[in-house]
Write a protein that holds these residues in place. Structure first.
Motif, PDB file in Angstrom:
ATOM      1  N   LEU A 129       0.858  -0.970   0.152  1.00 38.13           N
ATOM      2  CA  LEU A 129      -0.055  -0.009   0.088  1.00 38.13           C
ATOM      3  C   LEU A 129       0.786   1.140  -0.047  1.00 38.13           C
ATOM      4  O   LEU A 129       0.707   2.333  -0.829  1.00 38.13           O
ATOM      5  CB  LEU A 129      -1.001  -0.017   1.290  1.00 38.13           C
ATOM      6  CG  LEU A 129      -1.858   1.241   1.374  1.00 38.13           C
ATOM      7  CD1 LEU A 129      -2.587   1.749   0.311  1.00 38.13           C
ATOM      8  CD2 LEU A 129      -2.514   1.159   2.763  1.00 38.13           C
ATOM      9  N   HIS A 130       2.037   1.194   0.673  1.00 38.74           N
ATOM     10  CA  HIS A 130       2.949   2.241   0.570  1.00 38.74           C
ATOM     11  C   HIS A 130       3.397   2.719  -0.757  1.00 38.74           C
ATOM     12  O   HIS A 130       3.660   3.950  -0.892  1.00 38.74           O
ATOM     13  CB  HIS A 130       4.087   2.126   1.558  1.00 38.74           C
ATOM     14  CG  HIS A 130       3.484   1.955   3.179  1.00 38.74           C
ATOM     15  ND1 HIS A 130       4.190   1.078   4.064  1.00 38.74           N
ATOM     16  CD2 HIS A 130       2.365   2.492   3.826  1.00 38.74           C
ATOM     17  CE1 HIS A 130       3.348   1.175   5.132  1.00 38.74           C
ATOM     18  NE2 HIS A 130       2.506   1.778   4.834  1.00 38.74           N
ATOM     19  N   GLY A 131       3.876   1.642  -1.446  1.00 38.82           N
ATOM     20  CA  GLY A 131       4.215   2.040  -2.946  1.00 38.82           C
ATOM     21  C   GLY A 131       3.240   2.787  -3.750  1.00 38.82           C
ATOM     22  O   GLY A 131       3.317   3.571  -4.412  1.00 38.82           O
ATOM     23  N   VAL A 132       1.803   2.145  -3.636  1.00 39.16           N
ATOM     24  CA  VAL A 132       0.948   2.638  -4.229  1.00 39.16           C
ATOM     25  C   VAL A 132       0.679   4.155  -3.988  1.00 39.16           C
ATOM     26  O   VAL A 132       0.426   4.956  -4.402  1.00 39.16           O
ATOM     27  CB  VAL A 132      -0.605   1.810  -4.288  1.00 39.16           C
ATOM     28  CG1 VAL A 132      -1.613   2.761  -4.512  1.00 39.16           C
ATOM     29  CG2 VAL A 132      -0.134   0.524  -4.723  1.00 39.16           C
ATOM     30  N   THR A 133       0.753   4.343  -2.657  1.00 40.69           N
ATOM     31  CA  THR A 133       0.545   5.687  -1.719  1.00 40.69           C
ATOM     32  C   THR A 133       1.732   6.535  -2.349  1.00 40.69           C
ATOM     33  O   THR A 133       1.622   7.747  -2.870  1.00 40.69           O
ATOM     34  CB  THR A 133       0.708   5.630  -0.310  1.00 40.69           C
ATOM     35  OG1 THR A 133      -0.345   4.808   0.195  1.00 40.69           O
ATOM     36  CG2 THR A 133       0.208   7.109   0.393  1.00 40.69           C
ATOM     37  N   PHE A 134       2.818   6.198  -2.400  1.00 37.64           N
ATOM     38  CA  PHE A 134       4.123   7.098  -2.953  1.00 37.64           C
ATOM     39  C   PHE A 134       3.664   7.434  -4.285  1.00 37.64           C
ATOM     40  O   PHE A 134       4.112   8.569  -4.658  1.00 37.64           O
ATOM     41  CB  PHE A 134       5.240   6.299  -2.944  1.00 37.64           C
ATOM     42  CG  PHE A 134       5.986   6.400  -1.650  1.00 37.64           C
ATOM     43  CD1 PHE A 134       5.516   6.528  -0.305  1.00 37.64           C
ATOM     44  CD2 PHE A 134       7.511   6.123  -1.627  1.00 37.64           C
ATOM     45  CE1 PHE A 134       6.053   6.340   0.747  1.00 37.64           C
ATOM     46  CE2 PHE A 134       8.313   6.160  -0.487  1.00 37.64           C
ATOM     47  CZ  PHE A 134       7.491   6.206   0.866  1.00 37.64           C
ATOM     48  N   LYS A 135       3.165   6.612  -5.348  1.00 35.65           N
ATOM     49  CA  LYS A 135       2.774   6.867  -6.652  1.00 35.65           C
ATOM     50  C   LYS A 135       1.718   8.197  -6.527  1.00 35.65           C
ATOM     51  O   LYS A 135       1.821   9.007  -7.472  1.00 35.65           O
ATOM     52  CB  LYS A 135       2.543   5.729  -7.518  1.00 35.65           C
ATOM     53  CG  LYS A 135       3.440   4.534  -7.682  1.00 35.65           C
ATOM     54  CD  LYS A 135       4.413   5.254  -8.771  1.00 35.65           C
ATOM     55  CE  LYS A 135       5.023   4.020  -9.500  1.00 35.65           C
ATOM     56  NZ  LYS A 135       5.962   4.403 -10.490  1.00 35.65           N
ATOM     57  N   ALA A 136       0.723   7.877  -5.941  1.00 32.78           N
ATOM     58  CA  ALA A 136      -0.273   9.007  -5.658  1.00 32.78           C
ATOM     59  C   ALA A 136       0.179  10.219  -5.129  1.00 32.78           C
ATOM     60  O   ALA A 136      -0.208  11.221  -5.296  1.00 32.78           O
ATOM     61  CB  ALA A 136      -1.457   8.324  -4.612  1.00 32.78           C
ATOM     62  N   ILE A 137       1.023  10.208  -4.092  1.00 35.66           N
ATOM     63  CA  ILE A 137       1.694  11.398  -3.632  1.00 35.66           C
ATOM     64  C   ILE A 137       2.426  12.201  -4.804  1.00 35.66           C
ATOM     65  O   ILE A 137       2.385  13.326  -4.876  1.00 35.66           O
ATOM     66  CB  ILE A 137       2.631  11.079  -2.389  1.00 35.66           C
ATOM     67  CG1 ILE A 137       1.774  10.826  -1.217  1.00 35.66           C
ATOM     68  CG2 ILE A 137       3.715  12.419  -2.118  1.00 35.66           C
ATOM     69  CD1 ILE A 137       2.604  10.338  -0.147  1.00 35.66           C
ATOM     70  N   GLY A 138       3.135  11.585  -5.371  1.00 39.21           N
ATOM     71  CA  GLY A 138       3.811  11.970  -6.543  1.00 39.21           C
ATOM     72  C   GLY A 138       4.830  13.353  -6.008  1.00 39.21           C
ATOM     73  O   GLY A 138       5.408  13.130  -5.165  1.00 39.21           O
ATOM     74  N   ASP A 139       4.594  14.386  -6.527  1.00 39.31           N
ATOM     75  CA  ASP A 139       5.687  15.530  -6.086  1.00 39.31           C
ATOM     76  C   ASP A 139       5.078  16.310  -4.988  1.00 39.31           C
ATOM     77  O   ASP A 139       5.496  17.271  -4.438  1.00 39.31           O
ATOM     78  CB  ASP A 139       5.773  16.663  -7.233  1.00 39.31           C
ATOM     79  CG  ASP A 139       6.492  16.026  -8.396  1.00 39.31           C
ATOM     80  OD1 ASP A 139       7.650  15.156  -8.299  1.00 39.31           O
ATOM     81  OD2 ASP A 139       6.415  16.489  -9.411  1.00 39.31           O
ATOM     82  N   GLY A 140       3.775  15.967  -4.383  1.00 43.11           N
ATOM     83  CA  GLY A 140       3.132  16.526  -3.213  1.00 43.11           C
ATOM     84  C   GLY A 140       1.648  16.674  -3.428  1.00 43.11           C
ATOM     85  O   GLY A 140       1.219  16.862  -4.483  1.00 43.11           O
ATOM     86  N   VAL A 141       0.905  16.506  -2.294  1.00 40.85           N
ATOM     87  CA  VAL A 141      -0.455  16.217  -2.435  1.00 40.85           C
ATOM     88  C   VAL A 141      -1.040  16.469  -1.114  1.00 40.85           C
ATOM     89  O   VAL A 141      -0.183  16.483  -0.075  1.00 40.85           O
ATOM     90  CB  VAL A 141      -0.841  14.786  -2.959  1.00 40.85           C
ATOM     91  CG1 VAL A 141      -0.545  13.929  -1.926  1.00 40.85           C
ATOM     92  CG2 VAL A 141      -2.111  14.705  -3.326  1.00 40.85           C
ATOM     93  N   THR A 142      -2.096  17.084  -0.996  1.00 45.22           N
ATOM     94  CA  THR A 142      -2.915  17.448   0.244  1.00 45.22           C
ATOM     95  C   THR A 142      -3.630  15.794   0.539  1.00 45.22           C
ATOM     96  O   THR A 142      -3.605  15.068  -0.232  1.00 45.22           O
ATOM     97  CB  THR A 142      -3.998  18.158   0.117  1.00 45.22           C
ATOM     98  OG1 THR A 142      -5.053  17.871  -0.862  1.00 45.22           O
ATOM     99  CG2 THR A 142      -3.746  19.637  -0.373  1.00 45.22           C
ATOM    100  N   ALA A 143      -3.977  15.927   1.852  1.00 46.68           N
ATOM    101  CA  ALA A 143      -4.357  14.640   2.358  1.00 46.68           C
ATOM    102  C   ALA A 143      -6.144  14.511   1.741  1.00 46.68           C
ATOM    103  O   ALA A 143      -6.141  13.270   1.242  1.00 46.68           O
ATOM    104  CB  ALA A 143      -4.759  14.632   3.908  1.00 46.68           C
ATOM    105  N   SER A 144      -6.720  15.385   1.322  1.00 43.84           N
ATOM    106  CA  SER A 144      -7.899  15.166   0.661  1.00 43.84           C
ATOM    107  C   SER A 144      -7.727  14.750  -0.658  1.00 43.84           C
ATOM    108  O   SER A 144      -8.419  13.848  -1.064  1.00 43.84           O
ATOM    109  CB  SER A 144      -8.704  16.675   0.499  1.00 43.84           C
ATOM    110  OG  SER A 144      -9.088  16.913   1.794  1.00 43.84           O
ATOM    111  N   GLU A 145      -6.672  15.225  -1.485  1.00 46.57           N
ATOM    112  CA  GLU A 145      -6.353  14.914  -3.032  1.00 46.57           C
ATOM    113  C   GLU A 145      -6.039  13.468  -2.714  1.00 46.57           C
ATOM    114  O   GLU A 145      -6.042  12.514  -3.757  1.00 46.57           O
ATOM    115  CB  GLU A 145      -5.437  15.729  -3.341  1.00 46.57           C
ATOM    116  CG  GLU A 145      -4.966  15.372  -4.902  1.00 46.57           C
ATOM    117  CD  GLU A 145      -6.249  15.173  -5.708  1.00 46.57           C
ATOM    118  OE1 GLU A 145      -6.120  14.356  -6.867  1.00 46.57           O
ATOM    119  OE2 GLU A 145      -7.327  15.652  -5.583  1.00 46.57           O
ATOM    120  N   LEU A 146      -5.127  12.999  -1.714  1.00 47.29           N
ATOM    121  CA  LEU A 146      -4.295  11.757  -1.753  1.00 47.29           C
ATOM    122  C   LEU A 146      -5.499  10.732  -1.340  1.00 47.29           C
ATOM    123  O   LEU A 146      -5.519   9.690  -1.956  1.00 47.29           O
ATOM    124  CB  LEU A 146      -3.381  11.802  -0.555  1.00 47.29           C
ATOM    125  CG  LEU A 146      -2.833  10.140  -0.389  1.00 47.29           C
ATOM    126  CD1 LEU A 146      -1.914   9.689  -1.625  1.00 47.29           C
ATOM    127  CD2 LEU A 146      -2.012  10.256   0.851  1.00 47.29           C
TER     128      LEU A 146
END
Length: 156
Positions: free
Chosen positions: A42-59
């Motif tokens: 799940l962390h790897g998928v989360t890293f991809k979703a974070i990209g260069d930076g993201v808010t918690a809502s957008e994540l």
């Protein structure tokens, strides 16, 4: 008991999932040996979703989960030193989640392990077959957007 055989191809999704699982399990086994035992798929998928930076809502939206569920994931990654929250330069009320140097390091290690695993698969299957598999999957998914909502999608 029915003697009807399933139609050809009915096991394709399972075979693709098993291949995915084999690769991901091997990546995480090697990351654990390298000092990242707490790093999960799940962390790897989360890293991809974070990209260069993201808010918690957008994540949460990108992962297909609630803001609260995203927040729990973020908290766990913060405890491990993989992400940090920094002020959003465009909105003083908001925080941006981004990878720390430890997060970038584990991500780079995962990329290297994936490249090594791909090479092992190509050694076993032959480079031509491996390249053909990759090309066929790219062709079959070319009209699909890259999505990271696997956690929410699996939960329905």
């Amino acid at each position: 008991m029915s003697s009807t055989l399933p139609p050809r191809g009915s096991d394709l999704p399972l075979l693709l999932l098993l291949g995915f699982r084999a690769l991901i399990d091997d990546v995480h086994a090697e990351l654990a040996e390298a000092g990242h035992a707490g790093f999960r798929p799940l962390h790897g998928v989360t890293f991809k979703a974070i990209g260069d930076g993201v808010t918690a809502s957008e994540l949460g939206r990108r992962l297909g989960v609630s803001k609260q569920a995203a927040g729990k994931t973020i908290e766990g990654l913060e405890r491990e030193g993989y992400v940090e929250r920094v002020a959003d330069p465009e909105d003083a009320r908001s925080k941006i989640i981004r990878l720390t140097s430890r997060g970038v390091d584990v991500q780079q290690q995962a990329f290297k392990v994936m490249a090594d695993l791909r090479a092992r698969w190509a050694e076993r299957l032959g480079e031509e077959r491996m390249a053909a598999i990759e090309e066929a999957l790219r062709e079959m998914t070319a009209d699909r957007e890259t999505r990271f909502d696997i956690p929410g999608w699996f939960n329905g």
